[in-house]
Motif scaffolding. Sequence first.
Motif, PDB file in Angstrom:
ATOM      1  N   ARG A 169       0.809  -1.224   0.000  1.00  0.00           N
ATOM      2  CA  ARG A 169       0.000   0.000   0.000  1.00  0.00           C
ATOM      3  C   ARG A 169       0.839   1.270   0.000  1.00  0.00           C
ATOM      4  O   ARG A 169       0.492   2.269   0.650  1.00  0.00           O
ATOM      5  CB  ARG A 169      -0.961   0.002   1.202  1.00  0.00           C
ATOM      6  CG  ARG A 169      -1.912  -1.182   1.215  1.00  0.00           C
ATOM      7  CD  ARG A 169      -2.796  -1.163   2.453  1.00  0.00           C
ATOM      8  NE  ARG A 169      -3.649  -2.332   2.531  1.00  0.00           N
ATOM      9  CZ  ARG A 169      -4.388  -2.654   3.595  1.00  0.00           C
ATOM     10  NH1 ARG A 169      -4.365  -1.870   4.664  1.00  0.00           N
ATOM     11  NH2 ARG A 169      -5.145  -3.735   3.597  1.00  0.00           N
ATOM     12  N   MET A 500       1.757  -2.095   8.479  1.00  0.00           N
ATOM     13  CA  MET A 500       2.368  -2.752   7.333  1.00  0.00           C
ATOM     14  C   MET A 500       3.849  -3.024   7.584  1.00  0.00           C
ATOM     15  O   MET A 500       4.388  -4.026   7.102  1.00  0.00           O
ATOM     16  CB  MET A 500       2.180  -1.909   6.072  1.00  0.00           C
ATOM     17  CG  MET A 500       0.721  -1.706   5.672  1.00  0.00           C
ATOM     18  SD  MET A 500      -0.216  -3.262   5.526  1.00  0.00           S
ATOM     19  CE  MET A 500       0.236  -3.779   3.889  1.00  0.00           C
ATOM     20  N   ASP A 538      -5.488  -4.740  13.524  1.00  0.00           N
ATOM     21  CA  ASP A 538      -5.083  -3.478  12.913  1.00  0.00           C
ATOM     22  C   ASP A 538      -5.362  -3.445  11.415  1.00  0.00           C
ATOM     23  O   ASP A 538      -5.458  -2.365  10.827  1.00  0.00           O
ATOM     24  CB  ASP A 538      -3.594  -3.226  13.145  1.00  0.00           C
ATOM     25  CG  ASP A 538      -3.254  -3.086  14.621  1.00  0.00           C
ATOM     26  OD1 ASP A 538      -4.063  -2.485  15.353  1.00  0.00           O
ATOM     27  OD2 ASP A 538      -2.183  -3.583  15.031  1.00  0.00           O
ATOM     28  N   LEU A 539      -5.450  -4.626  10.809  1.00  0.00           N
ATOM     29  CA  LEU A 539      -5.668  -4.733   9.360  1.00  0.00           C
ATOM     30  C   LEU A 539      -6.897  -5.603   9.095  1.00  0.00           C
ATOM     31  O   LEU A 539      -6.805  -6.667   8.479  1.00  0.00           O
ATOM     32  CB  LEU A 539      -4.429  -5.320   8.686  1.00  0.00           C
ATOM     33  CG  LEU A 539      -3.131  -4.513   8.846  1.00  0.00           C
ATOM     34  CD1 LEU A 539      -1.924  -5.332   8.417  1.00  0.00           C
ATOM     35  CD2 LEU A 539      -3.208  -3.209   8.059  1.00  0.00           C
ATOM     36  N   ASP A 542      -8.466  -7.596   5.563  1.00  0.00           N
ATOM     37  CA  ASP A 542      -7.364  -7.643   4.594  1.00  0.00           C
ATOM     38  C   ASP A 542      -7.128  -9.099   4.222  1.00  0.00           C
ATOM     39  O   ASP A 542      -6.594  -9.887   5.014  1.00  0.00           O
ATOM     40  CB  ASP A 542      -6.100  -7.020   5.198  1.00  0.00           C
ATOM     41  CG  ASP A 542      -5.005  -6.799   4.159  1.00  0.00           C
ATOM     42  OD1 ASP A 542      -4.878  -7.633   3.257  1.00  0.00           O
ATOM     43  OD2 ASP A 542      -4.289  -5.783   4.256  1.00  0.00           O
TER      44      ASP A 542
END
Length: 560
Positions: A169, A500, A538-539, A542
């Motif tokens: 990203r 990330m 947190d993601l 995804d």
Amino acid sequence: MFTRRLFSTHALRRRGIRRLSTAISVATLFALLAVLVSACAPAATSIPSTSDASTSVPVTRIAEATVVLREEILAAPTIIAAAQAPVPGTPCCSTGGNTTVNGEPYDATFFENYGTNPFIDTEDDHLSTFALDVDTASYTVIRRFLRDGNWPDKDAVRVEEVINYFDWRYADPEEGAFSLHLEGAPSPFGGDKYWLVKIGVQGRHINTEQRQDAMLTFVIDVSGSMAAENRLGMVKRALHLLVNELRSSDRVAIVVYGSDARMVLPPTRASNSETILEAIDRLEPEGATNAAAGLQMAYQVASEAYREGEINRLILCSDGVANVGVTGADEILATIERFARRNIALSTVGFGMGNFNDVMMEQLADKGNGNYAYVDTLEEARRIFVENLTGTLQTIARDAKMQVEFNPQVVSRYRLLGYENRDVADQDFRNDKVDAGEVGAGHSVTALYEIKFHDGAPPADQALMARIRYQDPTSGEVVEQDAALAGEDFQARFEAASPMFQLAAAVAEYAEILRQSYWSKESRMSDVQALVRRLTDDLPQDEQVNDFLDLVNRAAALQR
């Protein structure tokens, strides 16, 4: 185009050894190993790897057998790909033969060991240089092993390909071909006083409407080995996805090879998609595997259909196995390189496991200025041929290299995670005649370093400078970009780094454990598992994180 090498220059520097690079035929290697497996006793001895004294590999009386079989091997038909000649006593392909050996989960499966990068003291060498790499095959090969309930062959693990499978990203460049993204924080797996650096390179995206027209030549393996696991059936479904994404102005030709090669579809506009799909659907497995003849005919077709200003690319779909054809791999490799210089690229897509040659598929793509992917599911085919089609087809940078310069007054030592077979001599960073990597539109490349700071180093001082250098394929202009990171730019706590960044640390350690790296010998997959589970909060939603967690869970269960 970049010729892969067996050993990292980083690994050899610490012994003062100058690496010698000599091309040999994979065919000879394949034939030698096949005969050894069938004719020699399975007893093996372990010798240390040149680049990592903690790693050992089985060697089965190769020196003795080479003398006895030399004439037979030289007279046998060869596989078309070329590998790099190993330094004596170092590893190459892992296993092979007609049946599984030593408890291996698949028969006749070939991978290559490239060693492991060591830590380098900056007072000895403060520059780290390598070619950019956008291959992703290693991630999906590993996934195939784990989903089948098997621990992956450690030689199948190329850390950079596992990392570069992910979409990190990064923001697109505001101008030019690339943007650079640097981040640093304490290393969660590197021990006390070690820090992790993440360097991201994001290529600009190109809309489907803006990309160049494409002339694609599908080179399809229809030999008997493609009947196993319905490999040819998966190829057909994957190519259906690709054809349905093409623009009406694109063109497609199809060449197949079994015992010999033939063209089953001349260059045809994609607006005639029914004609193209009917030609694909008629394919059936047949005969032996004359990959040399298939590639030769495909290049002839592509050359005759060549138009300046178009994307001209061969897409080879195969399990990488070849058992008949011309002798003299050098001639075929020279052909691949010659056409690559004429802007006819070769990308390879692997299918199946067992009777699969990862070495051949990887090196053909490298010689052909293309990329190497492995399809284990139809969803993966969709990712390559639908979601990333423009990046798969259109190149935005040629001979792309990265050089990281560490400040010896701030950083005492560093280690590059992966890229062992992408090493470029430091002095060749600005030598534009040296081959490096090709990057497609929208592709990203990520490199991770573990570093150690000098005690008391001023935090405001620059710790490192990352530079990339590449040629614009349209204008021919050579471009260089850079970005720097100071000590004060590092996060004080790993948990304060971006999600990330934390995911990248987990992905790298997962790969290090799977390849049995010396530097991960104290790590457990359960440590990676705990970190990734936390990151799912947190993601959320995804899919790549969920897929990765599934693989980590499988690996952790196998490690117990």
